[in-house]
Design a protein around this motif. Structure first.
Motif, PDB file in Angstrom:
ATOM      1  N   THR A 164     -41.117 -10.131  -8.429  1.00  7.81           N
ATOM      2  CA  THR A 164     -39.912 -10.879  -8.780  1.00  7.81           C
ATOM      3  C   THR A 164     -40.154 -11.827  -9.938  1.00  7.81           C
ATOM      4  O   THR A 164     -39.216 -12.197 -10.645  1.00  7.81           O
ATOM      5  CB  THR A 164     -39.387 -11.687  -7.583  1.00  7.81           C
ATOM      6  N   ASN A 165     -41.402 -12.245 -10.171  1.00 11.75           N
ATOM      7  CA  ASN A 165     -41.651 -13.166 -11.277  1.00 11.75           C
ATOM      8  C   ASN A 165     -41.730 -12.436 -12.621  1.00 11.75           C
ATOM      9  O   ASN A 165     -41.998 -13.047 -13.646  1.00 11.75           O
ATOM     10  CB  ASN A 165     -42.946 -13.965 -11.048  1.00 11.75           C
ATOM     11  N   LEU A 166     -41.488 -11.125 -12.617  1.00 14.61           N
ATOM     12  CA  LEU A 166     -41.540 -10.370 -13.857  1.00 14.61           C
ATOM     13  C   LEU A 166     -40.188 -10.327 -14.563  1.00 14.61           C
ATOM     14  O   LEU A 166     -40.081  -9.821 -15.672  1.00 14.61           O
ATOM     15  CB  LEU A 166     -42.010  -8.934 -13.587  1.00 14.61           C
ATOM     16  N   PHE A 167     -39.129 -10.832 -13.919  1.00 12.69           N
ATOM     17  CA  PHE A 167     -37.815 -10.735 -14.516  1.00 12.69           C
ATOM     18  C   PHE A 167     -37.662 -11.687 -15.695  1.00 12.69           C
ATOM     19  O   PHE A 167     -37.944 -12.877 -15.603  1.00 12.69           O
ATOM     20  CB  PHE A 167     -36.727 -11.017 -13.470  1.00 12.69           C
ATOM     21  N   HIS A 168     -37.221 -11.131 -16.800  1.00 12.73           N
ATOM     22  CA  HIS A 168     -36.807 -11.818 -18.017  1.00 12.73           C
ATOM     23  C   HIS A 168     -37.881 -12.721 -18.595  1.00 12.73           C
ATOM     24  O   HIS A 168     -38.856 -12.233 -19.119  1.00 12.73           O
ATOM     25  CB  HIS A 168     -35.502 -12.548 -17.786  1.00 12.73           C
ATOM     26  N   LEU A 169     -37.734 -14.046 -18.486  1.00 13.96           N
ATOM     27  CA  LEU A 169     -38.617 -14.946 -19.213  1.00 13.96           C
ATOM     28  C   LEU A 169     -39.970 -15.155 -18.537  1.00 13.96           C
ATOM     29  O   LEU A 169     -40.791 -15.912 -19.036  1.00 13.96           O
ATOM     30  CB  LEU A 169     -37.940 -16.310 -19.392  1.00 13.96           C
ATOM     31  N   HIS A 170     -40.215 -14.510 -17.403  1.00 12.18           N
ATOM     32  CA  HIS A 170     -41.446 -14.744 -16.669  1.00 12.18           C
ATOM     33  C   HIS A 170     -42.327 -13.507 -16.697  1.00 12.18           C
ATOM     34  O   HIS A 170     -41.851 -12.379 -16.607  1.00 12.18           O
ATOM     35  CB  HIS A 170     -41.136 -15.118 -15.209  1.00 12.18           C
ATOM     36  N   GLY A 171     -43.633 -13.733 -16.784  1.00 11.30           N
ATOM     37  CA  GLY A 171     -44.580 -12.635 -16.689  1.00 11.30           C
ATOM     38  C   GLY A 171     -44.571 -11.743 -17.909  1.00 11.30           C
ATOM     39  O   GLY A 171     -43.946 -12.001 -18.926  1.00 11.30           O
ATOM     40  N   GLY A 172     -45.291 -10.627 -17.762  1.00 10.99           N
ATOM     41  CA  GLY A 172     -45.332  -9.648 -18.834  1.00 10.99           C
ATOM     42  C   GLY A 172     -46.286 -10.035 -19.954  1.00 10.99           C
ATOM     43  O   GLY A 172     -46.769 -11.161 -20.052  1.00 10.99           O
ATOM     44  N   ASN A 173     -46.587  -9.062 -20.797  1.00 10.60           N
ATOM     45  CA  ASN A 173     -47.411  -9.270 -21.984  1.00 10.60           C
ATOM     46  C   ASN A 173     -47.208  -8.093 -22.924  1.00 10.60           C
ATOM     47  O   ASN A 173     -46.577  -7.097 -22.567  1.00 10.60           O
ATOM     48  CB  ASN A 173     -48.890  -9.454 -21.611  1.00 10.60           C
ATOM     49  N   ILE A 174     -47.741  -8.195 -24.108  1.00  8.03           N
ATOM     50  CA  ILE A 174     -47.517  -7.156 -25.117  1.00  8.03           C
ATOM     51  C   ILE A 174     -48.105  -5.824 -24.694  1.00  8.03           C
ATOM     52  O   ILE A 174     -47.577  -4.751 -25.024  1.00  8.03           O
ATOM     53  CB  ILE A 174     -48.081  -7.608 -26.484  1.00  8.03           C
ATOM     54  N   HIS A 175     -49.193  -5.850 -23.922  1.00  9.21           N
ATOM     55  CA  HIS A 175     -49.827  -4.599 -23.496  1.00  9.21           C
ATOM     56  C   HIS A 175     -48.952  -3.863 -22.477  1.00  9.21           C
ATOM     57  O   HIS A 175     -48.820  -2.631 -22.529  1.00  9.21           O
ATOM     58  CB  HIS A 175     -51.218  -4.892 -22.925  1.00  9.21           C
ATOM     59  N   THR A 176     -48.345  -4.618 -21.558  1.00  9.42           N
ATOM     60  CA  THR A 176     -47.401  -4.016 -20.620  1.00  9.42           C
ATOM     61  C   THR A 176     -46.213  -3.426 -21.371  1.00  9.42           C
ATOM     62  O   THR A 176     -45.759  -2.313 -21.083  1.00  9.42           O
ATOM     63  CB  THR A 176     -46.913  -5.076 -19.614  1.00  9.42           C
ATOM     64  N   TYR A 177     -45.722  -4.173 -22.341  1.00 13.15           N
ATOM     65  CA  TYR A 177     -44.575  -3.721 -23.134  1.00 13.15           C
ATOM     66  C   TYR A 177     -44.885  -2.404 -23.851  1.00 13.15           C
ATOM     67  O   TYR A 177     -44.081  -1.466 -23.843  1.00 13.15           O
ATOM     68  CB  TYR A 177     -44.208  -4.815 -24.128  1.00 13.15           C
ATOM     69  N   HIS A 178     -46.053  -2.319 -24.465  1.00 10.37           N
ATOM     70  CA  HIS A 178     -46.450  -1.074 -25.137  1.00 10.37           C
ATOM     71  C   HIS A 178     -46.494   0.095 -24.160  1.00 10.37           C
ATOM     72  O   HIS A 178     -46.072   1.214 -24.475  1.00 10.37           O
ATOM     73  CB  HIS A 178     -47.818  -1.252 -25.801  1.00 10.37           C
ATOM     74  N   ARG A 179     -47.012  -0.152 -22.976  1.00  7.92           N
ATOM     75  CA  ARG A 179     -47.088   0.910 -21.958  1.00  7.92           C
ATOM     76  C   ARG A 179     -45.689   1.387 -21.557  1.00  7.92           C
ATOM     77  O   ARG A 179     -45.470   2.575 -21.340  1.00  7.92           O
ATOM     78  CB  ARG A 179     -47.847   0.413 -20.727  1.00  7.92           C
ATOM     79  N   MET A 180     -44.770   0.442 -21.439  1.00  6.75           N
ATOM     80  CA  MET A 180     -43.412   0.811 -21.049  1.00  6.75           C
ATOM     81  C   MET A 180     -42.772   1.741 -22.086  1.00  6.75           C
ATOM     82  O   MET A 180     -42.109   2.725 -21.747  1.00  6.75           O
ATOM     83  CB  MET A 180     -42.560  -0.445 -20.857  1.00  6.75           C
ATOM     84  N   ILE A 181     -42.982   1.427 -23.357  1.00  7.13           N
ATOM     85  CA  ILE A 181     -42.477   2.314 -24.416  1.00  7.13           C
ATOM     86  C   ILE A 181     -43.171   3.661 -24.343  1.00  7.13           C
ATOM     87  O   ILE A 181     -42.542   4.724 -24.484  1.00  7.13           O
ATOM     88  CB  ILE A 181     -42.679   1.670 -25.797  1.00  7.13           C
ATOM     89  N   HIS A 182     -44.470   3.644 -24.098  1.00  2.11           N
ATOM     90  CA  HIS A 182     -45.244   4.888 -24.052  1.00  2.11           C
ATOM     91  C   HIS A 182     -44.802   5.776 -22.886  1.00  2.11           C
ATOM     92  O   HIS A 182     -44.722   7.001 -23.034  1.00  2.11           O
ATOM     93  CB  HIS A 182     -46.733   4.560 -23.940  1.00  2.11           C
ATOM     94  N   HIS A 183     -44.498   5.174 -21.738  1.00  2.00           N
ATOM     95  CA  HIS A 183     -44.001   5.967 -20.605  1.00  2.00           C
ATOM     96  C   HIS A 183     -42.684   6.656 -20.971  1.00  2.00           C
ATOM     97  O   HIS A 183     -42.454   7.819 -20.625  1.00  2.00           O
ATOM     98  CB  HIS A 183     -43.785   5.076 -19.385  1.00  2.00           C
TER      99      HIS A 183
END
Length: 437
Positions: free
Chosen positions: A217-236
Motif C-alpha cells: 500500500t505504500n507504493l501508491f503514487h508519491l510513496h515508494g518506488g525507484n527508477i529501477h522498478t520503473y524501468h522494469r515496469m516498462i520492460h514487462h
C-alpha cells in the motif's frame, strides 16, 4: 484487404523513456527492445502529442476522434472513482466511437486494459462499441490485488467483476495474445485496443508478487518506488507487446496489421522526458509530447521518421480511414488522418493544435515551429524547434506573433463548451520553474 488494427496505449510514459527516443539503458540492459524494433521496422514521430496531459481526457479524444472538451465527462481532470453512479461523468453510450464505427465496417472489437471513461451501469466499454472487455474500469490499480486506491476490486470481464491471479501487465498481454489467436482462427478483421496501466503507479514489478498487500500500500503514487522498478515496469510491458507481435507472426498476419503505440500523456515521477520540461498535468512539452510509433509492413517503409505534428485524435481518424470506416456525419471528426504520412513519410501538412486545462488555468496552441502557452495568467511564446525545453520566452520580442496565436486560441476556444464550474481537478505534478517575461 482491410488491415487488422492494434492500438497500444501506455500510461504516464515519458517522451524519452524508450530507447528509440533516446532513453538510457537500465541496469539489466535495453528497456524497450520490442518497441525499438517496431520503430525501426516502421515509423517514429518526433512531434506527436497527447490530447491532454492527464489520463481520461485523452482517452475521450482517442475513442471519439474529437476534441475531448466537447463532452462533459472529459472536463474532469481526470474522472475519479468517486464518480461511480454518476449519469453524467462518462462517455455517453449513444456517442459514436472508433470501435462502434469499425463494427459497422465489419470489424470485431475488443478493449483489453484500462477504460477510465465512466462506470457501469451508465457507462462502459461494452456500451460504447467493444464486443469484449477485460481490464480495470478506473485509473490506477494494484498490479497484484487489482484493487484501486480506495480498496475496491477493479478487474472486469465485460461488465462482471473477474478474479484472476497474476501481475496485471502480464494478464493484459496474455489476454491480448488469446484474442489475436481467436480472431486469426476465425479469419475476422479485428480492432484491438490494448491499454496498459504500466508504468502508472503503484511501483510494482513482476518480482514483487511475494510482497504482502499491506506492505504494497505504500507504493501508491508519491510513496515508494525507484527508477529501477520503473524501468522494469516498462520492460514487462515491452515483453508483453513482443508476445502479441509473435502471435501475429505465428498466424501470418503481421504484415497487414497496423500496430500503433503511444502514451496517454507525458511522464510522471520517474519518467525521462529529456529534453522536455514538465510532465503529467502540464501543458509544457513534457506533459503532452509523447512517443508515437506505427508499424505496418505492408504500407509503412521501414526506418521512417516523421516530424509531422499530430495528436491523439488524429490517430483515431487514421484508423478509421485505414479501415475504410465512415465517420458519423452528426459527429464530425476533429482529428485529421495521417494515412498519407504512413504511406509516404516525407509528406507533411500544416496541423495547428490546441489545448486547455482547468488546472492552473493553462492553455496552449502549437502552430508550425511556435507554441503559445499560458500558465497562471502568464503568457509565453516559444520556438519549440530550437527551444524544446521552453526556457526562452520570446513574448516580449515578438508581441505580434504572440497576439496572433493568442487570438487563434481564443477563436478556437469559442467553438468549445465552457469548462463547467463544478469540474474537478485531481492534482498531480505541476509546472515548476517557468521562465518569466
Amino acid at each position: 484487404m482491410n488491415p487488422n488494427i492494434i492500438f497500444i496505449v501506455a500510461d504516464d510514459l515519458g517522451f524519452a523513456d524508450l530507447g528509440c527516443y533516446g532513453g538510457r539503458d537500465a541496469k539489466f540492459g535495453p528497456v524497450s527492445p520490442v518497441l525499438d524494433a517496431l520503430a525501426a521496422g516502421g515509423i517514429r514521430f518526433t512531434d506527436g502529442y497527447a490530447n491532454s496531459p492527464v489520463c481520461s481526457p485523452t482517452r475521450f479524444a482517442l475513442i471519439t476522434g474529437r476534441y475531448q472538451y466537447r463532452l462533459r465527462g472529459a472536463a474532469e481532470e481526470p474522472i475519479s472513482a468517486g464518480s461511480k453512479g454518476s449519469k453524467t461523468l462518462g462517455l455517453p453510450p449513444e456517442h459514436p466511437t472508433v470501435p462502434s464505427l469499425l463494427k459497422k465496417a465489419g470489424y470485431k472489437t475488443a478493449l483489453i486494459g484500462k477504460w477510465h471513461l465512466g462506470y457501469p451501469p451508465h457507462f462502459g466499454p461494452i456500451r460504447s462499441g467493444y464486443d469484449e472487455f477485460f481490464g480495470p474500469m478506473s485509473g490506477g490499480v494494484d498490479y497484484f490485488t487489482h484493487c484501486g486506491g480506495n480498496g475496491d476490486h477493479d478487474l472486469y470481464l465485460d461488465e462482471q467483476q473477474k478474479k484472476e491471479e497474476g501481475y496485471l501487465t502480464d494478464l493484459l498481454s496474455r489476454h491480448a495474445v488469446d484474442y489475436v489467436d481467436r480472431m486469426a482462427a476465425a479469419r475476422e478483421p479485428f480492432f484491438l485496443s490494448l491499454h496498459y496501466t504500466a508504468p502508472h503507479w503503484p511501483w510494482e514489478t513482476r518480482d514483487d508478487a511475494h510482497v504482502a498487500p499491506e506492505v504494497r500500500t505504500n507504493l501508491f503514487h508519491l510513496h515508494g518506488g525507484n527508477i529501477h522498478t520503473y524501468h522494469r515496469m516498462i520492460h514487462h510491458m515491452d515483453e508483453g507487446i513482443g508476445w502479441v507481435m509473435e502471435a501475429l507472426r505465428r498466424h501470418g498476419i503481421a504484415d497487414n496489421t497496423l500496430v500503433v503505440f503511444t502514451s496517454d500523456n507525458g511522464g510522471e515521477r520517474f519518467s525521462d522526458n529529456w529534453p522536455l520540461v514538465g510532465g503529467k498535468m502540464d501543458l509544457t512539452e513534457g506533459g503532452i509530447r509523447v512517443p508515437w510509433i506505427a508499424h505496418w509492413p505492408a504500407v509503412i517503409p521501414a526506418g521512417s521518421v516523421s516530424a509531422q505534428h499530430c495528436m491523439t485524435m488524429d490517430w483515431s481518424a487514421t484508423v478509421l480511414q485505414a479501415a475504410r470506416a465512415a465517420p458519423d456525419a452528426e459527429y464530425p471528426l476533429d482529428g485529421q488522418s495521417l494515412l498519407q504520412v504512413l504511406q509516404s513519410p516525407g509528406v507533411q501538412f500544416d496541423r495547428p493544435m490546441f489545448w486547455r486545462m482547468k488546472h492552473r488555468d493553462q492553455r496552449a496552441h502549437r502552430s508550425g515551429d511556435w507554441k503559445y502557452l499560458r500558465v497562471d495568467g502568464h503568457d509565453y511564446l516559444f520556438d519549440v524547434t530550437t527551444d524544446a525545453r521552453e526556457r526562452a520566452n520570446l513574448a516580449g520580442r515578438d508581441p505580434e506573433r504572440l497576439a496572433r496565436m493568442r487570438q487563434a486560441w481564443e477563436a478556437w476556444n469559442d467553438t468549445m463548451p465552457a469548462i463547467p464550474a463544478d469540474a474537478s481537478v485531481k492534482l498531480g505534478y505541476g509546472i515548476q520553474d517557468m521562465p518569466q517575461r
